[in-house]
Design an enzyme around this catalytic site. Sequence first.
Site, mmCIF file in Angstrom:
data_model
loop_
_atom_site.group_PDB
_atom_site.id
_atom_site.type_symbol
_atom_site.label_atom_id
_atom_site.label_comp_id
_atom_site.label_asym_id
_atom_site.label_seq_id
_atom_site.Cartn_x
_atom_site.Cartn_y
_atom_site.Cartn_z
ATOM 1 N N HIS A 121 -8.206 29.839 -30.254
ATOM 2 C CA HIS A 121 -8.819 28.519 -30.078
ATOM 3 C C HIS A 121 -9.103 27.859 -31.417
ATOM 4 C CE1 HIS A 121 -9.766 30.765 -26.366
ATOM 5 N NE2 HIS A 121 -9.595 29.591 -25.777
ATOM 6 N N ASP A 142 -5.719 26.675 -28.412
ATOM 7 C CA ASP A 142 -6.180 25.859 -27.295
ATOM 8 C C ASP A 142 -7.408 25.019 -27.679
ATOM 9 O OD1 ASP A 142 -4.255 27.261 -25.957
ATOM 10 O OD2 ASP A 142 -5.580 28.017 -24.380
HETATM 11 ZN ZN LIG Z 1 -9.172 26.063 -23.035
#
Ligand SMILES: [Zn+2]
Length: 435
Positions: free
Chosen positions: A303, A154
């Site tokens: 992430h 992400d």
């Molecule tokens: Zn996010």
Amino acid sequence: MLFRSILLGLPLVQALIVTPHDSHGHDHIHEVRRSLPDSWYQPEGHPIHDLFKRDTDDGADYPAVGSPAWSAGYPTGAPDTTNLPAAWVAALNAAVAAGKIPSIPPTTNTPGTNPVYPTGIDPSSPSVCSATYKCRIPGDIWDSPDGVFASSFDDGPSPLTPSLVQFLGGNNDTTTHFMIGINIIYYPSQFLTALNAGHDIGVHTWTHPYMTTQSNLDLLGQFGYTIQLIHDSSGGRVPRYWRPPYGDSDMRVRAIALEVFGLETVIWNQDTDDWDGTPDSIQAAMTRFLAMPKSPGLIVLEHEIASTTVNGFMTAYPMIKSNGWKFMSLAKAIADGRTYQNAEGSLSDDVESAGILVESTSTSTALPTTTLALVATSIAQSNTSVTSATSAANNLSPTPEISQISAAILHGGNLKQLASLSLLSSVLVFSHLLL
Ligand SMILES: [Zn+2]
């Protein structure tokens, strides 16, 4: 295409249309296939067909990714709900009139805590079913198939994206990137690096808000502009999947995603807290997850926002294989493996490109300095207790402003907001552009 016709009404986009492609200094070939295939994931009659209608010139003649003309047509912060494309608003209104969008009031968000619904609204009831409160809406994706480690990252693209892509390429693997629209504007070459390598691109909203706090029109802008940017930057692909920032979605939010834009909601079933972790804590969590039974398969929240998070994944990668998990890009691992609503994948023959998938020669988007302040303002507004980000951004210099803005955002009373980290990275690039 209809979309372009809609946007012709916007002054900024008129500039986008009339600006010659070669005015920004790119010297690479920039042509794309002039038509896309007929197959769509969503059935005929779904609004997505009209919003991203394919005509003979669809996918053609877009400004080069990373050029000023390319970025000029997009919001520099949270989308202005009074100036959304009329077709999006019409599609939303039709969905509401058809009873497809539940009337659930938006939440309010106290920094560092879960969004809260008005008194009398039960977030765990089937009619609301907030993912923040771990309510699983039937049809939303939380698990991967048995034995599969369905990989995704992400908050990109970011300066870390190329190293992640290179690492996976060296292992003949790819991943799914749930990208923030405004970060694509700031990191166009990193976006292309992922796309060109055959990685899968999903939607992670335009500015990374808690989506249940947003009005219906806010949601329209958050989804719509991100889809449009990916579409216009990838030869015409329409993303099929989105992941809500903070995993915050409910029956209203997911209905607008699906009924207006055809997007399916993807959450996760394990979280290493990599963005807030250390190399040791990330490895400890991954070791624990990988030793678990293989039913259901794993969707681990990760992430591409910091070296700690990307390195944490790279260090754990051999363990994924040695524990017997099948590593796959998430978008290819779930459902029927189609990444996009109108194409199989990033490099599949059905959207063969003659040029748009080449590496951008641009190293910056050359945004005007006035834009920097606007974005900094939006950052400040997105973190209600931050007061000095704007003034800090107006005085960008090599290093102090980075720590200044970092301190302003991270000490704004909301250490738990990943948006701070995402948008902070944007600020870092802005400062770089000015140097
Ligand atoms: Zn996010």
